[in-house]
Design a protein around this motif. Structure first.
Motif, PDB file in Angstrom:
ATOM      1  N   LYS A   1      39.250  34.984  34.124  1.00 15.55           N
ATOM      2  CA  LYS A   1      40.239  36.054  34.150  1.00 15.55           C
ATOM      3  C   LYS A   1      39.567  37.418  34.323  1.00 15.55           C
ATOM      4  CE  LYS A   1      43.621  33.761  31.195  1.00 15.55           C
ATOM      5  NZ  LYS A   1      44.255  33.778  29.865  1.00 15.55           N
ATOM      6  N   ARG A   2      38.472  37.629  33.609  1.00 11.15           N
ATOM      7  CA  ARG A   2      37.757  38.904  33.699  1.00 11.15           C
ATOM      8  C   ARG A   2      37.198  39.114  35.103  1.00 11.15           C
ATOM      9  NH1 ARG A   2      32.045  40.091  31.951  1.00 11.15           N
ATOM     10  NH2 ARG A   2      32.093  37.854  31.942  1.00 11.15           N
ATOM     11  N   LEU A   3      36.612  38.080  35.691  1.00  8.62           N
ATOM     12  CA  LEU A   3      36.076  38.183  37.047  1.00  8.62           C
ATOM     13  C   LEU A   3      37.188  38.455  38.058  1.00  8.62           C
ATOM     14  CD1 LEU A   3      33.416  35.320  37.048  1.00  8.62           C
ATOM     15  CD2 LEU A   3      33.000  37.788  37.029  1.00  8.62           C
ATOM     16  N   LYS A   4      38.317  37.789  37.890  1.00  8.56           N
ATOM     17  CA  LYS A   4      39.449  38.001  38.790  1.00  8.56           C
ATOM     18  C   LYS A   4      39.949  39.437  38.699  1.00  8.56           C
ATOM     19  CE  LYS A   4      44.054  36.252  39.815  1.00  8.56           C
ATOM     20  NZ  LYS A   4      45.143  35.377  39.374  1.00  8.56           N
ATOM     21  N   ARG A   5      40.039  39.971  37.481  1.00 11.14           N
ATOM     22  CA  ARG A   5      40.470  41.348  37.264  1.00 11.14           C
ATOM     23  C   ARG A   5      39.502  42.337  37.920  1.00 11.14           C
ATOM     24  NH1 ARG A   5      40.171  42.318  31.613  1.00 11.14           N
ATOM     25  NH2 ARG A   5      41.021  40.246  31.427  1.00 11.14           N
ATOM     26  N   GLN A   6      38.202  42.076  37.800  1.00 10.76           N
ATOM     27  CA  GLN A   6      37.209  42.958  38.413  1.00 10.76           C
ATOM     28  C   GLN A   6      37.320  42.939  39.933  1.00 10.76           C
ATOM     29  OE1 GLN A   6      33.508  41.554  36.808  1.00 10.76           O
ATOM     30  NE2 GLN A   6      33.652  42.802  34.953  1.00 10.76           N
ATOM     31  N   GLN A   7      37.557  41.773  40.513  1.00 11.10           N
ATOM     32  CA  GLN A   7      37.713  41.682  41.955  1.00 11.10           C
ATOM     33  C   GLN A   7      38.951  42.444  42.429  1.00 11.10           C
ATOM     34  OE1 GLN A   7      37.764  37.496  42.690  1.00 11.10           O
ATOM     35  NE2 GLN A   7      35.530  37.290  42.723  1.00 11.10           N
ATOM     36  N   GLU A   8      40.043  42.325  41.693  1.00 13.91           N
ATOM     37  CA  GLU A   8      41.270  43.045  42.047  1.00 13.91           C
ATOM     38  C   GLU A   8      41.057  44.553  41.975  1.00 13.91           C
ATOM     39  OE1 GLU A   8      44.282  41.606  39.436  1.00 13.91           O
ATOM     40  OE2 GLU A   8      44.526  39.718  40.535  1.00 13.91           O
ATOM     41  N   GLU A   9      40.322  45.010  40.969  1.00 14.39           N
ATOM     42  CA  GLU A   9      40.049  46.441  40.840  1.00 14.39           C
ATOM     43  C   GLU A   9      39.213  46.944  42.009  1.00 14.39           C
ATOM     44  OE1 GLU A   9      38.235  46.958  37.035  1.00 14.39           O
ATOM     45  OE2 GLU A   9      40.103  46.602  35.941  1.00 14.39           O
ATOM     46  N   GLN A  10      38.259  46.157  42.454  1.00 18.50           N
ATOM     47  CA  GLN A  10      37.428  46.558  43.589  1.00 18.50           C
ATOM     48  C   GLN A  10      38.255  46.624  44.864  1.00 18.50           C
ATOM     49  OE1 GLN A  10      34.204  43.784  43.633  1.00 18.50           O
ATOM     50  NE2 GLN A  10      33.089  44.797  41.976  1.00 18.50           N
ATOM     51  N   GLN A  11      39.206  45.715  45.031  1.00 23.28           N
ATOM     52  CA  GLN A  11      40.046  45.706  46.221  1.00 23.28           C
ATOM     53  C   GLN A  11      41.023  46.883  46.222  1.00 23.28           C
ATOM     54  OE1 GLN A  11      41.916  41.895  46.160  1.00 23.28           O
ATOM     55  NE2 GLN A  11      40.132  40.802  46.961  1.00 23.28           N
ATOM     56  N   GLN A  12      41.437  47.325  45.047  1.00 21.22           N
ATOM     57  CA  GLN A  12      42.448  48.367  44.956  1.00 21.22           C
ATOM     58  C   GLN A  12      41.864  49.774  44.925  1.00 21.22           C
ATOM     59  OE1 GLN A  12      44.931  47.576  41.626  1.00 21.22           O
ATOM     60  NE2 GLN A  12      45.980  45.872  42.610  1.00 21.22           N
ATOM     61  N   LYS A  13      40.577  49.930  45.057  1.00 18.40           N
ATOM     62  CA  LYS A  13      39.987  51.263  45.022  1.00 18.40           C
ATOM     63  C   LYS A  13      40.540  52.137  46.136  1.00 18.40           C
ATOM     64  CE  LYS A  13      35.791  50.546  42.440  1.00 18.40           C
ATOM     65  NZ  LYS A  13      34.361  50.639  42.391  1.00 18.40           N
TER      66      LYS A  13
ATOM     67  N   MET B   1      24.227  26.694  11.298  1.00 20.65           N
ATOM     68  CA  MET B   1      25.618  26.638  10.983  1.00 20.65           C
ATOM     69  C   MET B   1      26.366  27.585  11.900  1.00 20.65           C
ATOM     70  SD  MET B   1      26.296  25.554   7.505  1.00 20.65           S
ATOM     71  CE  MET B   1      25.242  24.816   6.361  1.00 20.65           C
ATOM     72  N   GLY B   2      27.384  28.143  11.524  1.00 18.97           N
ATOM     73  CA  GLY B   2      28.222  29.061  12.273  1.00 18.97           C
ATOM     74  C   GLY B   2      27.539  29.743  13.439  1.00 18.97           C
ATOM     75  N   GLY B   3      27.781  30.946  13.577  1.00 19.98           N
ATOM     76  CA  GLY B   3      27.204  31.714  14.662  1.00 19.98           C
ATOM     77  C   GLY B   3      28.287  32.151  15.638  1.00 19.98           C
ATOM     78  N   VAL B   4      27.854  32.902  16.588  1.00 17.92           N
ATOM     79  CA  VAL B   4      28.784  33.432  17.565  1.00 17.92           C
ATOM     80  C   VAL B   4      29.155  32.336  18.550  1.00 17.92           C
ATOM     81  CG1 VAL B   4      29.098  35.175  19.350  1.00 17.92           C
ATOM     82  CG2 VAL B   4      27.744  35.715  17.339  1.00 17.92           C
ATOM     83  N   SER B   5      30.459  32.167  18.753  1.00 13.70           N
ATOM     84  CA  SER B   5      30.903  31.145  19.703  1.00 13.70           C
ATOM     85  C   SER B   5      30.956  31.757  21.093  1.00 13.70           C
ATOM     86  CB  SER B   5      32.283  30.613  19.309  1.00 13.70           C
ATOM     87  OG  SER B   5      33.217  31.660  19.344  1.00 13.70           O
ATOM     88  N   LYS B   6      30.760  30.921  22.080  1.00 12.39           N
ATOM     89  CA  LYS B   6      30.814  31.398  23.459  1.00 12.39           C
ATOM     90  C   LYS B   6      32.266  31.565  23.875  1.00 12.39           C
ATOM     91  CE  LYS B   6      26.526  29.280  24.958  1.00 12.39           C
ATOM     92  NZ  LYS B   6      25.884  28.393  25.923  1.00 12.39           N
ATOM     93  N   LYS B   7      32.491  32.492  24.798  1.00 13.71           N
ATOM     94  CA  LYS B   7      33.837  32.712  25.284  1.00 13.71           C
ATOM     95  C   LYS B   7      34.242  31.547  26.173  1.00 13.71           C
ATOM     96  CE  LYS B   7      33.794  37.697  25.131  1.00 13.71           C
ATOM     97  NZ  LYS B   7      34.016  38.940  25.839  1.00 13.71           N
ATOM     98  N   PRO B   8      35.509  31.174  26.129  1.00 12.20           N
ATOM     99  CA  PRO B   8      35.967  30.087  26.985  1.00 12.20           C
ATOM    100  C   PRO B   8      35.845  30.469  28.464  1.00 12.20           C
ATOM    101  CG  PRO B   8      37.635  30.671  25.352  1.00 12.20           C
ATOM    102  CD  PRO B   8      36.540  31.650  25.237  1.00 12.20           C
ATOM    103  N   ILE B   9      35.706  29.474  29.281  1.00 13.07           N
ATOM    104  CA  ILE B   9      35.557  29.694  30.718  1.00 13.07           C
ATOM    105  C   ILE B   9      36.783  30.393  31.291  1.00 13.07           C
ATOM    106  CG2 ILE B   9      35.333  28.536  32.946  1.00 13.07           C
ATOM    107  CD1 ILE B   9      33.650  26.416  31.545  1.00 13.07           C
ATOM    108  N   SER B  10      37.961  30.084  30.761  1.00 14.59           N
ATOM    109  CA  SER B  10      39.177  30.707  31.280  1.00 14.59           C
ATOM    110  C   SER B  10      39.146  32.232  31.099  1.00 14.59           C
ATOM    111  CB  SER B  10      40.415  30.129  30.600  1.00 14.59           C
ATOM    112  OG  SER B  10      40.372  30.377  29.210  1.00 14.59           O
ATOM    113  N   ASN B  11      38.614  32.702  29.970  1.00 16.46           N
ATOM    114  CA  ASN B  11      38.511  34.151  29.754  1.00 16.46           C
ATOM    115  C   ASN B  11      37.534  34.788  30.731  1.00 16.46           C
ATOM    116  OD1 ASN B  11      40.313  34.018  27.707  1.00 16.46           O
ATOM    117  ND2 ASN B  11      38.864  34.388  26.053  1.00 16.46           N
ATOM    118  N   ILE B  12      36.444  34.120  31.001  1.00 16.44           N
ATOM    119  CA  ILE B  12      35.454  34.636  31.947  1.00 16.44           C
ATOM    120  C   ILE B  12      36.053  34.692  33.347  1.00 16.44           C
ATOM    121  CG2 ILE B  12      33.193  34.213  32.997  1.00 16.44           C
ATOM    122  CD1 ILE B  12      32.402  32.895  30.293  1.00 16.44           C
TER     123      ILE B  12
END
Length: 109
Positions: free
Chosen positions: A14-26, A1-12
């Motif tokens: 967004k997170r990857l894009k944010r990490q790339q921007e942080e690496q570029q702005q160091k 039944m229930g259980g933990v749902s996977k995060k949507p691809i759009s959230n993943i």
């Protein structure tokens, strides 16, 4: 039944894009959450700025850090530091202080 749902691809994505921007702005200037640039705490105050502030002080009877900061377009913390230094030098005199602010007067006025 229930259980933990996977995060949507759009959230993943967004997170990857944010990490790339942080690496570029160091190597670049830091930007706060509001979008404004973060200025270093070690601010050097030029002689021009001190002269401009002293001229501003001569015109006023009462001086507060907020008034000085708005008139000279500097941050409030820098204005507080400048007023404290001028008070130590004897250029201005502190007449009132509480935990939030201080009020200074021009002894020549």
């Amino acid at each position: 039944m229930g259980g933990v749902s996977k995060k949507p691809i759009s959230n993943i994505e967004k997170r990857l894009k944010r990490q790339q921007e942080e690496q570029q702005q160091k190597g670049k200037k830091k930007i706060s959450k509001t979008g404004s640039e973060v200025i270093s705490k070690n601010i050097q105050i030029s002689d021009e700025m001190i002269k401009k502030i002293q001229e501003e002080i001569k015109r006023e009877k009462l001086i507060t850090p907020y008034e000085l900061a708005t008139k000279t377009n500097i941050t409030l913390s820098v204005a507080k530091r400048i007023l404290k230094d001028l008070n130590a030098q004897g250029v201005i005199k502190e007449v009132f202080r509480n935990r939030r602010t201080a009020v200074y007067i021009n002894p020549q006025a």
